[in-house]
Motif scaffolding. Structure first.
Motif, short mmCIF file in Angstrom:
data_model
loop_
_atom_site.label_atom_id
_atom_site.label_comp_id
_atom_site.label_asym_id
_atom_site.label_seq_id
_atom_site.Cartn_x
_atom_site.Cartn_y
_atom_site.Cartn_z
N PHE A 138 13.23 53.21 6.99
CA PHE A 138 11.97 54.17 7.17
C PHE A 138 12.02 55.51 6.39
CE2 PHE A 138 13.39 54.54 11.60
CZ PHE A 138 13.61 55.84 11.43
N PRO A 139 11.27 56.01 5.69
CA PRO A 139 11.25 57.18 4.98
C PRO A 139 10.99 58.27 5.98
CG PRO A 139 9.12 56.20 4.22
CD PRO A 139 9.88 55.20 5.40
N GLU A 140 10.24 58.31 6.82
CA GLU A 140 9.56 59.39 7.55
C GLU A 140 10.76 60.08 8.68
OE1 GLU A 140 7.76 55.93 9.59
OE2 GLU A 140 8.54 56.30 7.74
N TYR A 174 5.53 61.03 5.39
CA TYR A 174 4.91 59.42 5.14
C TYR A 174 4.25 58.72 6.19
CZ TYR A 174 5.28 54.43 4.50
OH TYR A 174 5.01 53.06 4.28
N VAL A 220 15.82 51.25 1.41
CA VAL A 220 14.73 50.42 1.45
C VAL A 220 14.98 49.40 0.18
CG1 VAL A 220 13.29 51.72 -0.13
CG2 VAL A 220 12.24 49.99 1.27
N GLY A 231 3.19 47.40 2.72
CA GLY A 231 3.82 48.38 3.46
C GLY A 231 5.17 48.93 2.51
N TRP A 232 5.96 49.68 3.33
CA TRP A 232 7.16 50.28 2.72
C TRP A 232 8.13 49.42 2.01
CZ3 TRP A 232 8.51 54.77 0.43
CH2 TRP A 232 9.94 54.98 0.42
N ARG A 236 6.34 46.96 -0.95
CA ARG A 236 6.08 47.43 -2.34
C ARG A 236 7.23 47.86 -3.06
NH1 ARG A 236 3.75 51.98 0.80
NH2 ARG A 236 5.01 53.37 -0.36
N HIS A 237 8.48 47.77 -2.31
CA HIS A 237 9.63 47.75 -3.21
C HIS A 237 10.13 46.44 -3.50
CE1 HIS A 237 9.78 51.64 -1.73
NE2 HIS A 237 10.78 52.08 -2.67
N ASP A 258 10.71 61.42 3.48
CA ASP A 258 9.50 61.80 3.31
C ASP A 258 8.79 62.11 4.68
OD1 ASP A 258 6.75 62.47 2.80
OD2 ASP A 258 6.47 60.49 1.56
N SER A 280 2.32 55.05 7.30
CA SER A 280 2.24 53.80 6.80
C SER A 280 0.74 53.40 6.29
CB SER A 280 2.52 52.76 7.87
OG SER A 280 1.68 52.70 8.83
#
Length: 316
Positions: A172-174, A309, A199, A10-11, A14-15, A306, A311
């Motif tokens: 969240f990026p979206e 984006y 994030v 997930g977002w 991954r970070h 984004d 998920s």
């Protein structure tokens, strides 16, 4: 440490995984969809999957995997109970059996928002910290995350498994799935005043919680960019938020206008992350002032945006 990271595709996952490795930890990722940080495919709702992941010699768990608020449109309430509640219980039981030293769970400030707070019925903005209550989550997502928090507390108090719960605000990026105006980058910039973090900061908060969990035993913390407001601003924030912002940041109106952005007319709630700073030694690096600095200097904005984006779970 050897760490099990759920939600690794997930977002946040991954970070977070690269930060954990950079800190010297070995990471085993568990997710329902494949990804570069995921080694175990499956759901936390399946105890056999959790036990298989724990077989990698896991010493600590960071539990970021969950069904989230946008998933309400795609999944029945029972799925939220299976993943967010039963899945958390599976992890705690398996972690206890494996002799893990700590658990960190990602929760959400969303569970602090009752329907009346959501509707902004009061004459002043609401100041929200860990003492806010009684909690009355307005949807199945909030209800199940609150139950999962309770399980973490229970295992810390009754079974001696240290745990830290992080109630993160938005990262969240979206685009927002409910608000139309302002939208996009404009909305995210405004939210860094009162209910957002990046994030990257969310990932850093989990590292801090991992370090502090044994000493704390149990703790639940709001994690958000530090607001520039005081409690004495709450009535005016509800009545004329733009005036408060202009008083605190005199060049904000001009910088926003030059970007084609608008300042908010009203702000209905403010998250206070002061306890996380005091107990975890953690403070977000990116805040509203960082946005203004970027606008003044013509640099890229300090947060991800984004609108396209999707998920990994939805794509899968």
């Amino acid at each position: 440490m050897r760490i099990l990271l759920t939600g690794s595709s997930g977002w946040l996952g991954r970070h977070l995984a690269p930060l954990l490795r950079a800190a010297g930890h070995q990471v085993t990722g568990l997710d329902v969809v494949a990804g570069p940080e995921t080694q175990v495919l499956g759901s936390v709702a399946n105890r056999a999957v959790v036990d298989r992941a724990m077989g990698f010699g896991i010493e600590a768990v960071i539990h970021t995997g969950a069904l989230h608020k946008p998933d309400i449109a795609r999944h029945p309430a029972r799925s939220f109970v299976d993943v967010n509640v039963t899945g958390t219980l599976n992890l705690l039981e398996s972690a206890k059996a494996a002799g893990c030293s700590r658990v960190v769970m990602t929760s959400s400030t969303s569970l602090m928002i009752s329907q009346s707070i959501r509707d902004e019925r009061g004459d002043a903005a609401v100041w929200l910290d860990e003492s806010a209550g009684p909690l009355a989550p307005r949807n199945i997502y909030g209800v199940t995350k609150l139950a999962a928090e309770g399980l973490c507390r229970l295992f810390a108090e009754a079974h001696g498994l240290p745990g830290v719960v992080l109630r993160t605000s938005r990262f969240f990026p979206e685009d927002d799935d409910t608000l139309v105006r302002p939208s996009g980058e404009n909305l995210k910039a405004i939210e860094l005043l009162h209910r957002r973090l990046t994030v990257e900061d969310a990932a850093r908060a989990h590292i801090a919680a991992l370090d502090k969990a044994p000493a704390l035993g149990f703790g639940c913390f709001v994690v958000s960019a530090p607001p520039p407001f005081a409690r004495s601003d709450l009535a005016e924030l509800k009545r004329d938020a733009a005036a408060v912002i202009a008083r605190l940041f005199p060049d904000a109106p001009g910088l926003f206008a030059a970007k084609g952005w608008t300042l908010p007319r009203s702000i209905g709630r403010v998250y206070d992350p002061g306890l996380a700073e005091a107990a975890l030694g953690f403070r977000c690096r990116t805040d509203f002032a960082s946005v203004l600095d970027a606008l003044r200097e013509g640099r890229p904005l300090p947060f991800a945006h984004d609108p396209a984006y999707v998920s990994p779970m939805v794509r899968g």
